[in-house]
Design a protein around this motif. Structure first.
Motif, short mmCIF file in Angstrom:
data_model
loop_
_atom_site.label_atom_id
_atom_site.label_comp_id
_atom_site.label_asym_id
_atom_site.label_seq_id
_atom_site.Cartn_x
_atom_site.Cartn_y
_atom_site.Cartn_z
N TYR A 5 31.26 49.25 59.30
CA TYR A 5 31.38 49.25 57.85
C TYR A 5 30.08 49.74 57.22
CZ TYR A 5 35.31 46.24 58.95
OH TYR A 5 36.46 45.73 59.47
N MET A 6 30.21 50.28 56.01
CA MET A 6 29.04 50.73 55.26
C MET A 6 29.26 50.41 53.78
SD MET A 6 27.30 54.52 55.16
CE MET A 6 26.59 54.36 56.78
N ARG A 7 28.18 50.02 53.12
CA ARG A 7 28.24 49.68 51.70
C ARG A 7 27.22 50.52 50.95
NH1 ARG A 7 28.56 43.87 49.52
NH2 ARG A 7 28.63 44.23 47.28
N TYR A 8 27.66 51.17 49.89
CA TYR A 8 26.79 51.92 48.99
C TYR A 8 26.68 51.14 47.70
CZ TYR A 8 27.63 56.12 51.77
OH TYR A 8 27.70 57.04 52.77
N GLU A 9 25.48 51.11 47.12
CA GLU A 9 25.34 50.46 45.82
C GLU A 9 24.22 51.13 45.04
OE1 GLU A 9 25.45 46.02 43.88
OE2 GLU A 9 24.80 46.22 45.96
N LEU A 10 24.53 51.47 43.81
CA LEU A 10 23.52 52.00 42.87
C LEU A 10 23.14 50.86 41.93
CD1 LEU A 10 24.85 55.50 41.75
CD2 LEU A 10 22.81 55.01 43.08
N THR A 11 21.92 50.38 42.05
CA THR A 11 21.46 49.29 41.20
C THR A 11 20.85 49.83 39.92
OG1 THR A 11 19.26 49.25 42.18
CG2 THR A 11 20.96 47.86 43.24
N ASP A 12 20.69 48.96 38.94
CA ASP A 12 20.04 49.35 37.68
C ASP A 12 18.61 49.82 37.94
OD1 ASP A 12 22.28 48.75 36.14
OD2 ASP A 12 21.61 46.70 35.72
N ASP A 13 17.89 49.17 38.87
CA ASP A 13 16.51 49.55 39.20
C ASP A 13 16.44 50.97 39.76
OD1 ASP A 13 15.58 47.10 38.35
OD2 ASP A 13 15.44 46.26 40.38
N VAL A 14 17.33 51.29 40.69
CA VAL A 14 17.35 52.63 41.28
C VAL A 14 17.65 53.67 40.21
CG1 VAL A 14 18.65 54.14 42.84
CG2 VAL A 14 17.89 51.89 43.63
N LEU A 15 18.64 53.41 39.39
CA LEU A 15 18.99 54.37 38.34
C LEU A 15 17.85 54.53 37.33
CD1 LEU A 15 22.69 53.30 37.84
CD2 LEU A 15 21.89 55.50 38.73
N ALA A 16 17.15 53.45 37.02
CA ALA A 16 16.01 53.54 36.09
C ALA A 16 14.89 54.39 36.70
CB ALA A 16 15.50 52.14 35.75
N GLN A 69 12.79 66.73 37.76
CA GLN A 69 13.60 66.60 38.97
C GLN A 69 12.99 65.55 39.88
OE1 GLN A 69 13.32 70.52 40.66
NE2 GLN A 69 11.42 70.07 41.73
N THR A 70 13.78 65.12 40.84
CA THR A 70 13.29 64.19 41.85
C THR A 70 14.12 64.35 43.12
OG1 THR A 70 12.65 61.90 42.32
CG2 THR A 70 14.74 62.22 41.19
N GLU A 71 13.56 63.90 44.21
CA GLU A 71 14.30 63.78 45.47
C GLU A 71 14.26 62.31 45.83
OE1 GLU A 71 12.82 66.46 48.46
OE2 GLU A 71 13.16 68.20 47.18
N TYR A 72 15.41 61.66 45.78
CA TYR A 72 15.46 60.22 45.97
C TYR A 72 16.08 59.86 47.32
CZ TYR A 72 15.36 55.40 44.60
OH TYR A 72 15.06 54.06 44.53
N PRO A 73 15.37 59.07 48.14
CA PRO A 73 15.91 58.68 49.46
C PRO A 73 16.74 57.40 49.38
CG PRO A 73 13.64 57.95 49.26
CD PRO A 73 13.98 58.66 47.97
N PHE A 74 17.83 57.40 50.11
CA PHE A 74 18.69 56.23 50.25
C PHE A 74 18.83 55.92 51.73
CE2 PHE A 74 20.10 58.22 46.32
CZ PHE A 74 20.16 57.14 45.45
N THR A 75 18.75 54.65 52.10
CA THR A 75 18.95 54.24 53.48
C THR A 75 20.25 53.45 53.57
OG1 THR A 75 16.57 54.16 53.87
CG2 THR A 75 17.97 53.00 55.44
N LEU A 76 21.08 53.85 54.51
CA LEU A 76 22.38 53.22 54.71
C LEU A 76 22.49 52.73 56.14
CD1 LEU A 76 24.08 56.26 53.13
CD2 LEU A 76 24.29 53.97 52.18
N GLN A 77 23.40 51.79 56.37
CA GLN A 77 23.58 51.27 57.73
C GLN A 77 25.07 51.14 58.05
OE1 GLN A 77 21.44 47.55 57.44
NE2 GLN A 77 19.61 48.49 58.32
N TRP A 78 25.43 51.57 59.25
CA TRP A 78 26.75 51.26 59.79
C TRP A 78 26.59 49.94 60.52
CZ3 TRP A 78 31.09 53.20 58.30
CH2 TRP A 78 31.20 54.54 57.93
N VAL A 79 27.36 48.93 60.11
CA VAL A 79 27.26 47.60 60.71
C VAL A 79 28.65 47.13 61.14
CG1 VAL A 79 25.21 46.96 59.38
CG2 VAL A 79 27.47 46.40 58.49
N ASP A 80 28.67 46.23 62.12
CA ASP A 80 29.94 45.63 62.53
C ASP A 80 30.21 44.37 61.71
OD1 ASP A 80 28.36 43.60 63.68
OD2 ASP A 80 28.58 44.40 65.71
N LYS A 81 31.31 43.68 61.97
CA LYS A 81 31.67 42.49 61.19
C LYS A 81 30.61 41.40 61.24
CE LYS A 81 36.57 42.43 60.52
NZ LYS A 81 37.81 41.71 60.60
#
Length: 179
Positions: free
Chosen positions: A110-121, A132-144
């Motif tokens: 499973y993977m979860r994406y979330e855009l928080t108010d802090d990130v958007l600000a 312009q900007t280049e913004y990094p996001f880290t995601l994880q594939w995790v099991d149950k």
């Protein structure tokens, strides 16, 4: 139907528009072919949940989830989410991505994406200052159980549309001047 892991619980709700978009994306051949499935897309476009099962479409020679499936099934969600949340004054592109495998995937991930108010600000602030900007996001594939099987870093390019068009015009005019 299998119960979703607790870490995918959310207070957000899906709207008809995001439900329809999610349904279309799940049947879109380029995404369907990854073996991934979008389980949830919040009505405010700020949260997305994915599932990746080990099946005939996703397993590799040694019987674990193919790394290419993990990588492809995680694309292009942050770009789409940011485009919807920030609106038409911005240009958003996926710029780069990398994956690091931590543990073979033998069960559903499973993977979860979330855009928080802090990130958007932060994104809005950097674009306001530099255009312009280049913004990094880290995601994880995790099991149950929450065990990490792969980490993916995705970098999104976000620019003010006027800034982007100006730079694009400069690049094209310099290309023609050099001929």
């Amino acid at each position: 139907m299998a119960k979703r892991p607790q870490f995918l619980e959310t207070h957000r709700r899906e709207s008809f528009k995001t439900w329809r978009f999610r349904t279309i994306m799940n049947w879109y051949p380029m995404y369907f072919g990854t073996g991934g499935k979008i389980l949830f897309w919040s009505g405010d476009w700020r949260e997305v949940h994915l599932r990746l099962r080990r099946n005939v479409w996703t397993y590799n020679f040694v019987g674990t989830i193919f790394g290419g499936s993990m990588f492809a099934a995680s694309d292009p969600f942050y770009m789409l989410m940011i485009l919807q949340v920030l609106g038409s004054r911005y240009v958003v592109w996926d710029k780069a991505a990398s994956i690091r495998f931590r543990k073979p995937g033998r069960t559903t991930l499973y993977m979860r994406y979330e855009l928080t108010d802090d990130v958007l600000a932060r994104i809005r602030e950097e674009v306001a200052q530099k255009g312009q900007t280049e913004y990094p996001f880290t995601l994880q594939w995790v099991d149950k159980a929450g065990v990490v099987h792969a980490e993916i870093e995705r970098i999104c390019y976000i620019a003010d549309k006027a800034h982007y068009e100006k730079r694009k015009g400069e690049r094209q005019s310099s290309r023609f001047q050099n001929s």
